[in-house]
Design an enzyme around this catalytic site. Structure first.
Site, PDB file in Angstrom:
ATOM      1  N   CYS A 152     -11.789  -6.184 -40.439  1.00  0.00           N
ATOM      2  CA  CYS A 152     -12.792  -6.086 -40.185  1.00  0.00           C
ATOM      3  C   CYS A 152     -13.673  -7.038 -39.205  1.00  0.00           C
ATOM      4  O   CYS A 152     -13.261  -7.585 -38.535  1.00  0.00           O
ATOM      5  CB  CYS A 152     -13.710  -5.228 -41.296  1.00  0.00           C
ATOM      6  SG  CYS A 152     -15.314  -4.258 -40.682  1.00  0.00           S
ATOM      7  N   GLU A 186      -7.465  -3.401 -48.574  1.00  0.00           N
ATOM      8  CA  GLU A 186      -7.551  -3.845 -50.052  1.00  0.00           C
ATOM      9  C   GLU A 186      -8.819  -2.629 -50.716  1.00  0.00           C
ATOM     10  O   GLU A 186      -8.552  -3.052 -51.913  1.00  0.00           O
ATOM     11  CB  GLU A 186      -8.403  -5.087 -49.779  1.00  0.00           C
ATOM     12  CG  GLU A 186      -9.939  -5.314 -49.719  1.00  0.00           C
ATOM     13  CD  GLU A 186     -10.323  -5.184 -48.151  1.00  0.00           C
ATOM     14  OE1 GLU A 186      -9.460  -4.750 -47.225  1.00  0.00           O
ATOM     15  OE2 GLU A 186     -11.481  -5.269 -47.967  1.00  0.00           O
ATOM     16  N   HIS A 220     -10.293  -1.669 -43.845  1.00  0.00           N
ATOM     17  CA  HIS A 220     -10.366  -2.323 -45.260  1.00  0.00           C
ATOM     18  C   HIS A 220      -8.888  -1.730 -45.866  1.00  0.00           C
ATOM     19  O   HIS A 220      -9.286  -0.966 -46.701  1.00  0.00           O
ATOM     20  CB  HIS A 220     -11.392  -2.275 -46.228  1.00  0.00           C
ATOM     21  CG  HIS A 220     -12.672  -2.867 -45.298  1.00  0.00           C
ATOM     22  ND1 HIS A 220     -13.145  -4.306 -45.982  1.00  0.00           N
ATOM     23  CD2 HIS A 220     -13.413  -2.515 -44.528  1.00  0.00           C
ATOM     24  CE1 HIS A 220     -14.217  -4.513 -45.311  1.00  0.00           C
ATOM     25  NE2 HIS A 220     -14.500  -3.810 -44.351  1.00  0.00           N
TER      26      HIS A 220
HETATM   27  N1  GLN Z   1     -20.106  -4.803 -38.576  1.00  0.00           N
HETATM   28  C1  GLN Z   1     -19.636  -6.180 -39.417  1.00  0.00           C
HETATM   29  C2  GLN Z   1     -19.623  -7.196 -38.289  1.00  0.00           C
HETATM   30  O1  GLN Z   1     -19.922  -7.162 -37.102  1.00  0.00           O
HETATM   31  C3  GLN Z   1     -18.102  -5.938 -39.908  1.00  0.00           C
HETATM   32  C4  GLN Z   1     -18.279  -4.912 -41.024  1.00  0.00           C
HETATM   33  C5  GLN Z   1     -17.203  -5.200 -42.106  1.00  0.00           C
HETATM   34  O2  GLN Z   1     -16.477  -6.366 -42.045  1.00  0.00           O
HETATM   35  N2  GLN Z   1     -16.992  -4.307 -42.780  1.00  0.00           N
HETATM   36  O3  GLN Z   1     -19.453  -8.428 -38.349  1.00  0.00           O
END
Ligand code: GLN
Length: 191
Positions: free
Chosen positions: A76, A171, A169
């Site tokens: 992410c 995890e 994610h």
């Molecule tokens: N939207 C977040 C970002 O741009 C990432 C979201 C996440 O890590 N769950 O940093």
């Protein structure tokens, strides 16, 4: 024993510890550049990529990671930090992968959702379960990037040598296979 660090300047850490321990790896938290010494790999967890990127610069973590010697699995926000290009943003990044990413790319209707992703490199019949939270996706890739998984035609999992990046994610589920892939195929192969 394989030693995997988890970047812990901001964002979700505990669940990665749980998964890595279940897979028999030794984990430690990375808050300063000194914490990177002796690691076989590093997890860049989800969180807020702008905050994590700024803190990485401040603590000298970026300088060490940019050498590209430590295999990294970015999830992410971690995927965003690995990208060379972040659409419409000049925010600090590691830029270790030849990918362009779009932040919060699935839109408001799909801020948070769970989805199964086919990842043939891991299993041809059992998809990986992923939790997407304001997730990014990859909009373009360079020549050395291997696409490992897509969702609705968007790239959500890819690898370039020692670097692995996922939009979601893993995890937050009981599915350990993606972390195992990182340990065995990315860290283990020293590619
Ligand atoms: N939207 C977040 C970002 O741009 C990432 C979201 C996440 O890590 N769950 O940093």
């Amino acid at each position: 024993m394989t030693r995997i660090g988890i970047a812990a300047v901001q964002g979700a850490v505990r669940e990665h510890e749980r998964v890595l321990s279940a897979l028999g790896a030794k984990t430690s938290l990375v808050r300063r550049s000194e914490d990177l010494a002796g690691l076989d790999g590093l997890i860049l967890p989800g969180g807020e990529s702008t905050t994590i990127g700024m803190l990485f610069e401040e603590y000298g973590i970026s300088d060490v990671l940019r050498r590209g010697e430590i295999p990294v699995f970015g999830t992410c926000a971690g995927m965003i930090l690995l990208a060379k290009e972040i659409e419409g943003s000049e925010q600090p990044r590691l830029g270790l992968m030849d990918i362009a990413v779009r932040r919060n790319a699935f839109g408001r209707q799909r801020e948070s959702f769970e989805e199964e992703i086919a990842v043939p490199a891991i299993s041809t019949d059992e998809p990986i379960r992923g939790v997407f939270i304001r997730a990014p996706y990859v909009t373009s890739t360079g020549a050395g990037v291997e696409v490992l998984g897509t969702l609705d035609g968007k790239i959500v999992l890819c690898r370039q040598g020692r670097m692995l990046a996922g939009s979601f994610h893993p995890e937050l589920t009981d599915d350990l296979r993606l972390h195992r892939y990182f340990l065995e195929e990315v860290v283990g192969q020293g590619a």
